[in-house]
Design a protein around this motif. Structure first.
Motif, mmCIF file in Angstrom:
data_model
loop_
_atom_site.group_PDB
_atom_site.id
_atom_site.type_symbol
_atom_site.label_atom_id
_atom_site.label_comp_id
_atom_site.label_asym_id
_atom_site.label_seq_id
_atom_site.Cartn_x
_atom_site.Cartn_y
_atom_site.Cartn_z
ATOM 1 N N TRP A 251 -8.031 5.780 -21.706
ATOM 2 C CA TRP A 251 -7.156 5.622 -22.721
ATOM 3 C C TRP A 251 -8.012 5.241 -24.227
ATOM 4 O O TRP A 251 -7.615 5.338 -25.244
ATOM 5 C CB TRP A 251 -6.337 4.156 -22.423
ATOM 6 N N ILE B 195 0.150 -0.041 -9.940
ATOM 7 C CA ILE B 195 -0.222 -1.471 -9.930
ATOM 8 C C ILE B 195 1.080 -2.620 -10.192
ATOM 9 O O ILE B 195 1.455 -3.306 -9.496
ATOM 10 C CB ILE B 195 -1.289 -1.855 -10.719
ATOM 11 N N LEU C 79 -5.822 -1.024 -0.101
ATOM 12 C CA LEU C 79 -5.668 -1.578 -1.577
ATOM 13 C C LEU C 79 -5.947 -3.033 -1.725
ATOM 14 O O LEU C 79 -6.629 -3.286 -2.907
ATOM 15 C CB LEU C 79 -4.202 -1.684 -1.722
ATOM 16 N N LEU D 69 -0.884 10.869 -17.024
ATOM 17 C CA LEU D 69 -1.777 10.809 -15.837
ATOM 18 C C LEU D 69 -2.732 9.205 -16.195
ATOM 19 O O LEU D 69 -2.964 8.642 -15.140
ATOM 20 C CB LEU D 69 -3.037 11.732 -15.838
ATOM 21 N N PRO E 51 -2.615 9.219 -3.036
ATOM 22 C CA PRO E 51 -1.636 8.893 -2.299
ATOM 23 C C PRO E 51 -1.806 9.231 -0.607
ATOM 24 O O PRO E 51 -1.406 8.339 -0.083
ATOM 25 C CB PRO E 51 -0.490 9.724 -2.856
ATOM 26 N N THR F 71 1.934 10.697 -10.582
ATOM 27 C CA THR F 71 0.780 11.706 -11.069
ATOM 28 C C THR F 71 1.326 13.204 -10.904
ATOM 29 O O THR F 71 0.691 14.089 -11.660
ATOM 30 C CB THR F 71 -0.192 11.729 -9.726
ATOM 31 N N LEU G 55 2.181 6.297 -7.156
ATOM 32 C CA LEU G 55 1.111 6.987 -7.435
ATOM 33 C C LEU G 55 1.261 8.688 -7.502
ATOM 34 O O LEU G 55 1.357 9.426 -8.409
ATOM 35 C CB LEU G 55 -0.055 6.656 -6.981
ATOM 36 N N HIS G 56 2.163 8.860 -6.255
ATOM 37 C CA HIS G 56 2.429 10.492 -5.911
ATOM 38 C C HIS G 56 3.411 10.864 -6.895
ATOM 39 O O HIS G 56 2.884 11.993 -7.721
ATOM 40 C CB HIS G 56 2.892 10.545 -4.675
ATOM 41 N N LEU H 222 -4.216 6.456 0.697
ATOM 42 C CA LEU H 222 -3.390 5.350 1.046
ATOM 43 C C LEU H 222 -2.588 5.444 2.297
ATOM 44 O O LEU H 222 -2.331 4.634 3.013
ATOM 45 C CB LEU H 222 -2.992 4.745 -0.243
ATOM 46 N N ALA I 143 -1.388 6.552 -17.329
ATOM 47 C CA ALA I 143 -0.491 5.738 -16.993
ATOM 48 C C ALA I 143 -0.205 5.489 -15.787
ATOM 49 O O ALA I 143 0.224 4.406 -15.237
ATOM 50 C CB ALA I 143 0.630 5.915 -17.799
ATOM 51 N N SER I 144 -0.510 6.405 -14.831
ATOM 52 C CA SER I 144 -0.143 6.379 -13.576
ATOM 53 C C SER I 144 -0.856 5.040 -12.647
ATOM 54 O O SER I 144 -0.072 4.336 -11.949
ATOM 55 C CB SER I 144 -0.570 7.733 -12.695
ATOM 56 N N PRO I 145 -2.125 4.694 -12.800
ATOM 57 C CA PRO I 145 -2.475 3.593 -12.251
ATOM 58 C C PRO I 145 -1.550 2.048 -12.839
ATOM 59 O O PRO I 145 -1.506 1.379 -11.857
ATOM 60 C CB PRO I 145 -4.075 3.453 -12.628
ATOM 61 N N TYR J 77 2.461 1.482 -3.539
ATOM 62 C CA TYR J 77 1.445 1.908 -4.447
ATOM 63 C C TYR J 77 1.490 3.545 -4.311
ATOM 64 O O TYR J 77 1.380 4.363 -5.358
ATOM 65 C CB TYR J 77 0.252 1.492 -4.095
ATOM 66 N N ALA J 78 1.118 4.003 -3.065
ATOM 67 C CA ALA J 78 0.871 5.315 -2.724
ATOM 68 C C ALA J 78 2.253 6.118 -3.177
ATOM 69 O O ALA J 78 2.049 7.318 -3.875
ATOM 70 C CB ALA J 78 1.034 5.398 -1.095
ATOM 71 N N THR J 79 3.453 5.768 -2.903
ATOM 72 C CA THR J 79 4.829 6.484 -3.677
ATOM 73 C C THR J 79 4.685 6.569 -5.012
ATOM 74 O O THR J 79 5.020 7.724 -5.390
ATOM 75 C CB THR J 79 5.892 5.836 -2.913
ATOM 76 N N GLN K 102 0.890 -1.097 -0.167
ATOM 77 C CA GLN K 102 0.025 -0.063 -0.074
ATOM 78 C C GLN K 102 0.839 1.270 -0.157
ATOM 79 O O GLN K 102 0.628 2.346 -0.578
ATOM 80 C CB GLN K 102 -0.935 0.097 1.158
ATOM 81 N N LEU K 103 2.004 1.130 0.612
ATOM 82 C CA LEU K 103 2.845 2.247 0.693
ATOM 83 C C LEU K 103 3.695 2.417 -0.496
ATOM 84 O O LEU K 103 3.818 3.585 -0.968
ATOM 85 C CB LEU K 103 3.927 2.253 1.849
#
Lengths: 136, 312
Positions: B251, A98, B107, A90, B97, A21, A17-18, B100, A92-94, A13-15, A10-11
């Motif tokens: 997309w 993931i 998640l 933007l 972010p 984005t 994503l930050h 989370l 592409a960020s997910p 993913y958040a990093t 989770q951490l």
């Protein structure tokens, strides 16, 4: 909640994503300013847009001779295509976020979530690939 | 204490913007005669105010953006829906972010539901861009009116009672404890009806892709009322699901030329700037009043979209 109590995936993913984005937003604004100020000339002149943006996407492409899919990436010297770069980043960020957690799941031997993550990445990559583009 | 005068001024300005753009868009030859920059500038201003009211009203930007911009601006609905998806996705990405990192979103809960929604969202985008604009407009009008009814009638449960988690959620390990910053309580949660939830997110993702409205309006009730997720966790996790599901549809719209930067960028920037102010105004504006105003706006935009689709 302290970070120590959150799952590592989770951490991560958040990093990811930050940062992705953030870069995407900055790119979005800079490229749009270049487009609007004319520093990057537009393929479709700005003054013609009021006659064109009332058309459907398919008719707009026909009227302007633009191609679908990733063709915009090869015309980045034009402001209207350059501006799509931030939008693509933007979107592409997910995918990147993931993809970044799949190795964490594998390391934890959580194969169900590793598989779910891989499937999500594949779905998003398929959408991004342009393989599903309708041909008018 | 709620401020009434700034709220009235805000609503008056919104109504004025809407009326002016509607008048200009209705008279299309006149709209074309206007300088090109009037429209992106007007869009930025309208989205800025939509962003302000969206946060206190507890709705995503996309659900306000598509019917209002589609009904009152001269842009084709393909471009409005493409920008709507981007608006919904960008807001969710920006919030992701911190949601989370402070443990408000989970998640494990998000991943299976987002996979389901992203798959169907792309399918929805394919259907949405293939259907004639007037059919989409009629269906959009009906769905906005249905969302309005849902907003009026839907109940919420802060901490739903889940007596027994289902087998799938146990297998996936979807449960946890989150720290409620306001009450200071540690909330233990688990979910039920996971298979039904996954199926429902297929439907929600599809609708989001067809209409470009995002899906926060449906995600939160599905997570909270159906699966038993605590309300705050549901709202935060919904945002993350939305960011993933909207990406697949975005997309598809991008690859099909249905995203124009001249429409999408002012909308995203305006909405995000407005949302920041809206978040600060949460303490001074009365959310119940704002919610009523947003419901009225959606009702008005839904009726206008429906009539426009019917050619009336």
């Amino acid at each position: 909640m302290s970070h120590q109590r959150l799952p590592p995936e989770q951490l991560r993913y958040a990093t990811v994503l930050h940062w992705v984005t953030l870069v995407g937003f900055v790119t979005l604004v800079i490229t749009f300013v270049l487009y609007m100020t004319g520093l990057a000339t537009a393929e479709v002149p700005l003054h013609q847009l009021p006659q064109l943006w009332k058309l459907s996407a398919a008719d707009y492409a026909k009227a302007t001779g633009l191609h679908e899919g990733w063709s915009w990436l090869f015309a980045m010297d034009k402001g209207d295509f350059l501006s799509l770069l931030g939008i693509a980043m933007l979107s592409a960020s997910p995918i990147l976020s993931i993809a970044a957690v799949v190795p964490v799941y594998l390391k934890e031997k959580n194969y169900i979530y590793a598989a779910l993550g891989l499937m999500a990445v594949l779905v998003l990559l398929y959408a991004a690939s342009g393989l599903s583009v309708r041909h008018s | 204490m709620p401020l009434k005068h700034p709220l009235a001024a805000l609503m008056l300005l919104l109504a004025l913007c809407g009326a002016m753009t509607a008048q200009a868009a209705d008279a299309l030859p006149a709209a074309e005669a206007l300088p090109w920059w009037v429209w992106p500038l007007g869009l930025f201003v309208v989205c800025f105010f939509l962003g302000i009211v969206a946060v206190p009203a507890g709705v995503g930007g996309g659900v306000l953006f598509v019917p209002i911009v589609g009904g009152f601006f001269p842009f084709h609905l393909d471009f409005v829906r493409g920008a709507g998806l981007l608006v919904a996705m960008a807001s969710a990405l920006a919030a992701g972010p911190s949601l989370l990192k402070n443990g408000m979103a989970n998640l494990r809960l998000v991943m299976p539901l987002a996979l389901s929604a992203s798959l169907s969202s792309m399918g929805g985008a394919m259907v949405g861009l293939a259907l004639p604009a007037n059919i989409i407009q009629i269906m959009l009008g009906l769905i906005i009116l249905a969302i309005t009814a849902l907003m009026i009638m839907a109940r919420k449960s802060d901490y739903p009672h889940v007596p027994q988690p289902d087998a799938l959620s146990q297998r996936l390990g979807i449960h946890g404890v989150f720290h409620d910053l306001i009450s200071g309580r540690e909330i233990s949660w688990q979910v039920h009806r996971t298979p039904t939830g996954i199926m429902l997110f297929l439907v929600i993702g599809f609708l989001g892709g067809v209409f470009g409205v995002g899906a926060g309006w449906a995600n939160v009730p599905a997570l909270n009322l159906l699966m038993g997720v605590p309300l705050k966790l549901a709202a935060a996790s919904s945002s993350l699901i939305l960011s993933i599901a909207s990406a697949s549809a975005t997309w598809y719209y991008l690859n099909n030329g249905a995203i124009l930067a001249i429409i999408a960028v002012p909308a995203v920037v305006g909405m995000m700037m407005g949302a920041r102010i809206g978040a600060h105004l949460l303490t001074v504006l009365n959310p119940a009043v704002i919610r009523k105003v947003v419901i009225s706006m959606l009702l008005f935009a839904g009726v206008r979209t429906l009539l426009k689709g019917l050619g009336i």
